[in-house]
Design a protein around this motif. Sequence first.
Motif: not given
Length: 417
Positions: A400-403
């Motif tokens: 995942d990537t940070l929002t």
Amino acid sequence: MEYNIKDINLADKGMLKIEWSSMHMNVLKIIRERFRKEKPLKGIRIAACLHVTSETANLMITLKEAGADISLCASNPLSTQDEVAAALVKNYKIRVYAIKGEDTETYYEHIHKALDIKPNITIDDGADMITIVHKERQELVDEIYGGCEETTTGVIRLKNMERSGVLKYPIIAVNEAKTKYLFDNRYGTGQSTIDGILRATNVLIAGKNFVIAGYGWCGKGLAMRARGMGANVIITEVDPIKALEAAMDGFRVMPMREAAKIGDIFVTVTGNKSVINEEHFKLMKDGAILANSGHFNVEIDVEALERIAKSKRKIRENVIEYTVNNKRIYLLAEGRLVNLAAAEGHPPEVMDMSFSNQALSVEYLVKKGKELDKRVYVVPEEIDREVARLKLKSMGIEIDTLTKEQEEYLKSWELGT
Ligand code: ADE
């Protein structure tokens, strides 16, 4: 071109080994492609003192593709794969000075030969080459931008040099990269040490009292793997925090004096000397097996064993039987790194990360070495993270990537409950 290897005719066999490792070193392959195009090491001379294995060959080939001129010698007299040395000389025109089983005098002669290239960069595994530069070849220092160090023991020596004010050029401690020690030291040593013990002895691990001296990353990895094979693992330590960690990881912890009486298999991975010594040999059970997986052959006091033994014979390849107090003690690979002397060292998948850090650190030193102080530096964070990112990609794993909001939240302090 000058070189000193066992037999150039082994080159075809060595090529197959190098190809096999390459197939499992996907991050290094990506770096090699970029290096081939960009030639970031054009005109740079590199002297490397590393275990001469098929994984090291892939690093050497990568540095050569980047435009470097290279010489390579062994970082341990027993770890050289002679067929790999032959392939590097014959097919890649790399000067190699390494013969498996070379004596101590030849080992140091080979380091001097490798240094004759007048390097701009040195690469060490254990700091023997840089020590020679500082003690005997100081005339080389002016042309050296910096050095890389692969292993814990080497980093300890280099930090001691820095502390004593004698270090003459900057060092990147590749060992301190997370993508190095969390994988190479832990999973690499864990697996390859067991591999070395099994190839040398063919004994069953299940049900054995398996004593591990040292609970650093190497000891942790080995303990995990030995337990996985059904051993009763016992840890000995001098550091109270590591000892506590071992106890809470579910291992028995005790002094070597106690472990010596009940151990079936002993492995040292401490980085220190005489961890298993005369006192302990005398307490051991008949049939005890001793191996070392720390960098130098000082962890088991082999001199004392030789001195107190009534008799000695070679019973298998890499296994010497000593008789002490009418009991038989088996020493593997002369107390040298059992994973490299009796097996092939760490698997390529972990060396992929270690050597990608090496390749990118060499590139960094060429760009930035002249601006650095004469100190020991950790691998720059962006290199470490890039190696992890590329490794995940090569394994087909997405994350995942940070929002934007999460990024903001992590930078803020105002919000609480
Ligand atoms: N150190 C431990 N395993 C190794 C390997 N396979 N090649 C080079 N250095 C190593």
